[in-house]
Design a protein around this motif. Structure first.
Motif, short mmCIF file in Angstrom:
data_model
loop_
_atom_site.label_atom_id
_atom_site.label_comp_id
_atom_site.label_asym_id
_atom_site.label_seq_id
_atom_site.Cartn_x
_atom_site.Cartn_y
_atom_site.Cartn_z
N MET A 102 0.84 -1.19 0.00
CA MET A 102 0.00 0.00 0.00
C MET A 102 0.88 1.25 0.00
SD MET A 102 -2.70 -1.40 2.91
CE MET A 102 -3.25 0.19 3.38
N GLY A 103 0.31 2.36 -0.40
CA GLY A 103 1.02 3.63 -0.33
C GLY A 103 1.15 4.09 1.11
N LEU A 104 2.09 5.01 1.33
CA LEU A 104 2.30 5.52 2.69
C LEU A 104 1.06 6.19 3.26
CD1 LEU A 104 5.95 6.91 2.56
CD2 LEU A 104 5.13 4.91 3.82
N TRP A 105 0.35 6.97 2.43
CA TRP A 105 -0.83 7.67 2.93
C TRP A 105 -1.92 6.67 3.32
CZ3 TRP A 105 -2.19 11.79 5.26
CH2 TRP A 105 -3.54 12.11 5.38
N GLN A 106 -2.16 5.69 2.45
CA GLN A 106 -3.16 4.67 2.72
C GLN A 106 -2.81 3.89 4.00
OE1 GLN A 106 -3.37 2.05 -0.62
NE2 GLN A 106 -5.54 1.61 -0.36
N THR A 107 -1.55 3.55 4.14
CA THR A 107 -1.10 2.82 5.33
C THR A 107 -1.21 3.71 6.57
OG1 THR A 107 0.45 1.62 3.93
CG2 THR A 107 0.80 1.46 6.30
N PHE A 108 -0.90 5.00 6.41
CA PHE A 108 -1.01 5.94 7.52
C PHE A 108 -2.45 6.01 8.03
CE2 PHE A 108 -1.95 10.29 8.96
CZ PHE A 108 -1.12 10.34 10.08
N VAL A 109 -3.40 6.12 7.11
CA VAL A 109 -4.81 6.19 7.50
C VAL A 109 -5.23 4.91 8.23
CG1 VAL A 109 -7.17 6.34 6.63
CG2 VAL A 109 -5.40 7.87 5.72
N MET A 110 -4.81 3.76 7.69
CA MET A 110 -5.12 2.50 8.34
C MET A 110 -4.46 2.43 9.72
SD MET A 110 -4.20 -1.40 7.28
CE MET A 110 -2.66 -1.43 8.19
N ASP A 111 -3.22 2.86 9.79
CA ASP A 111 -2.48 2.79 11.04
C ASP A 111 -3.03 3.73 12.11
OD1 ASP A 111 -0.36 1.55 12.48
OD2 ASP A 111 0.81 3.39 12.27
N LEU A 112 -3.71 4.79 11.70
CA LEU A 112 -4.29 5.70 12.68
C LEU A 112 -5.26 4.99 13.62
CD1 LEU A 112 -4.93 9.09 10.86
CD2 LEU A 112 -3.30 8.59 12.68
N ALA A 113 -6.04 4.07 13.07
CA ALA A 113 -6.96 3.32 13.93
C ALA A 113 -6.19 2.49 14.95
CB ALA A 113 -7.85 2.42 13.07
N ILE A 114 -5.09 1.89 14.51
CA ILE A 114 -4.27 1.09 15.43
C ILE A 114 -3.63 2.01 16.47
CG2 ILE A 114 -2.25 -0.43 15.60
CD1 ILE A 114 -2.98 -1.40 12.74
N VAL A 115 -3.16 3.16 16.03
CA VAL A 115 -2.53 4.12 16.94
C VAL A 115 -3.54 4.60 17.99
CG1 VAL A 115 -1.55 6.44 17.12
CG2 VAL A 115 -0.73 4.86 15.37
N VAL A 116 -4.75 4.92 17.56
CA VAL A 116 -5.77 5.37 18.52
C VAL A 116 -6.04 4.27 19.54
CG1 VAL A 116 -8.22 5.97 18.77
CG2 VAL A 116 -6.83 7.07 17.00
N PHE A 117 -6.15 3.03 19.07
CA PHE A 117 -6.33 1.92 20.00
C PHE A 117 -5.19 1.86 20.99
CE2 PHE A 117 -4.83 -2.35 21.06
CZ PHE A 117 -5.87 -2.78 21.88
N TYR A 118 -3.94 1.92 20.48
CA TYR A 118 -2.79 1.76 21.37
C TYR A 118 -2.57 2.96 22.29
CZ TYR A 118 -0.98 -2.81 20.22
OH TYR A 118 -0.82 -4.17 20.12
N VAL A 119 -2.98 4.16 21.89
CA VAL A 119 -2.87 5.30 22.80
C VAL A 119 -3.77 5.06 24.01
CG1 VAL A 119 -3.47 7.75 23.11
CG2 VAL A 119 -2.13 7.03 21.13
N VAL A 120 -5.01 4.66 23.75
CA VAL A 120 -5.95 4.39 24.84
C VAL A 120 -5.48 3.18 25.65
CG1 VAL A 120 -8.33 3.73 25.39
CG2 VAL A 120 -7.87 5.45 23.63
N TYR A 121 -5.08 2.13 24.94
CA TYR A 121 -4.60 0.92 25.60
C TYR A 121 -3.37 1.20 26.46
CZ TYR A 121 -2.24 -3.61 26.02
OH TYR A 121 -1.58 -4.71 26.49
N ALA A 122 -2.39 1.94 25.93
CA ALA A 122 -1.17 2.25 26.68
C ALA A 122 -1.49 3.04 27.95
CB ALA A 122 -0.18 3.03 25.82
N PHE A 123 -2.38 4.01 27.83
CA PHE A 123 -2.76 4.80 28.98
C PHE A 123 -3.39 3.92 30.06
CE2 PHE A 123 -5.99 7.14 31.33
CZ PHE A 123 -5.23 8.12 31.90
#
Length: 144
Positions: A102-123
């Motif tokens: 995938m392109g970087l932008w497409q992967t970035f958008v997909m990864d944002l959902a994972i990042v949001v999960f991990y920000v809440v999870y890490a906290f």
């Protein structure tokens, strides 16, 4: 400050629980084969494990130097989680894009959902971990 064995326990528990949640959840959410999400999850967890150890050690040393202790306020916990995830995003985005084709932008958008999960999870994980395994206090030396 936390001991080396305590940091290892923290890191292993964080990654194992995170993988148990993100692999099946990510496969369903992104409509990817579980094997693809497993590779992304395990690869990301490996990088995140190393980053977690280095980042938390550095963050604690910075706190000791700047404010003299490692107790984190609510605001500092939020900053801690956001900076951790931002650094991890920079480390993971290119290999994830390559693996998924995938392109970087497409992967970035997909990864944002994972990042949001991990920000809440890490906290939440770190808050719970600190309550279950409190940071040992160092007795103050009495003035002579």
């Amino acid at each position: 400050m936390r001991s080396f064995p305590d940091r290892v326990r923290h890191t292993v528990l964080f990654e194992v629980l995170g993988l148990a949640l993100v692999i099946p959840g990510g496969a369903m959410l992104f409509n990817l084969p579980a094997t693809h999400m497993g590779v992304i999850g395990v690869g990301s967890a490996t990088v995140a494990t190393l980053w977690n150890f280095v980042y938390n050690l550095g963050f604690d040393h910075a706190m000791l130097r700047l404010i003299g202790h490692t107790r984190k306020s609510l605001a500092l916990r939020v900053l801690h989680a956001l900076l951790f995830e931002g650094g991890l995003l920079v480390l993971l985005l290119p290999p994830m894009a390559w693996y998924l084709g995938m392109g970087l932008w497409q992967t970035f958008v997909m990864d944002l959902a994972i990042v949001v999960f991990y920000v809440v999870y890490a906290f939440l994980f770190n808050l719970a971990y600190d309550r279950v395994f409190p940071i040992p206090t160092v007795p103050q030396m009495a003035a002579a």
